[in-house]
Enzyme design. Structure first.
Site, mmCIF file in Angstrom:
data_model
loop_
_atom_site.group_PDB
_atom_site.id
_atom_site.type_symbol
_atom_site.label_atom_id
_atom_site.label_comp_id
_atom_site.label_asym_id
_atom_site.label_seq_id
_atom_site.Cartn_x
_atom_site.Cartn_y
_atom_site.Cartn_z
ATOM 1 N N ASP A 78 4.157 -1.094 -8.695
ATOM 2 C CA ASP A 78 5.058 -1.055 -7.486
ATOM 3 C C ASP A 78 4.619 0.131 -6.978
ATOM 4 O OD1 ASP A 78 5.831 -3.657 -6.562
ATOM 5 O OD2 ASP A 78 8.070 -1.879 -6.180
ATOM 6 N N THR A 79 4.925 0.258 -5.257
ATOM 7 C CA THR A 79 4.927 1.135 -4.484
ATOM 8 C C THR A 79 6.484 0.964 -3.727
ATOM 9 O OG1 THR A 79 2.964 1.092 -4.520
ATOM 10 C CG2 THR A 79 4.109 2.452 -2.410
#
Length: 194
Positions: A78-79
């Site tokens: 996840d960014t």
């Protein structure tokens, strides 16, 4: 070579992101794509690195039961885009995307990716952070970019590899590919030692 090291695993990339898929392909890794729909909700009080880590681990949870007694290795990530302590998610519409880029204009922000590697016997999680320096963006540059590229699937409302990155980003400190959504150098190293 990493490919030889990973032969014992069936690699699964748990991501809908075409950019992550492209980057993993360019590492020369054979993999399949499998997604689970999860609500990306995190508890209050976490710092930015903890949020990225928590979300990557949350995405791994639905796979844990089904990969028992298999040779599968699942990559989840996840960014997040952080302006100070504020986390800018994916814009849900044009107005929000414009507002996000207005906030990022003439500022330094941080892009943090949390990655979790999960197999039947082992789990490894890590984060990678990159500082991104935006020039002062003109309103017409922001609107033109949003209307042409429609970056509604991108945290912070922009893609570094797109036009706005070319004309708007003065410099970065850290991994370029991390800003695209996958810190491939660190991922390569972690997979090699997994």
């Amino acid at each position: 070579m990493l490919q030889n090291h990973l032969k014992k695993y069936q690699i699964i990339l748990a991501s809908k992101s075409p950019r992550r898929s492209q980057l993993l392909k360019e590492l020369g890794i054979d993999f399949s794509i499998e997604n689970k729909n999860i609500a990306e909700i995190y508890p209050p009080g976490l710092d930015n690195h903890e949020v990225a880590l928590y979300l990557s681990q949350l995405k791994a949870d639905p796979f844990k039961q089904e990969i028992q007694n298999t040779n599968k290795l699942v990559i989840t990530s996840d960014t997040i885009v952080c302006l100070g302590q504020e986390i800018l998610g994916k814009p849900t519409d044009r107005d929000l995307a414009i507002a996000m880029l207005q906030k990022l204009s003439d500022q330094v922000h941080e892009v943090i990716t949390g990655v979790t590697l999960t197999s039947a016997h082992k789990t490894k999680s890590f984060t990678v952070a990159t500082k991104v320096y935006f020039k002062a963006l003109q309103q017409d540059e922001i609107v033109s970019y949003i209307d042409q590229y429609k970056p509604f699937d991108k945290a912070g409302g922009y893609g570094i590899q797109e036009w706005i990155g070319m004309i708007g980003i003065e410099k970065i400190e850290g991994s370029y590919f991390n800003v695209m959504g996958l810190p491939v150098q660190r991922l390569y190293t972690e997979l090699y030692h997994f």
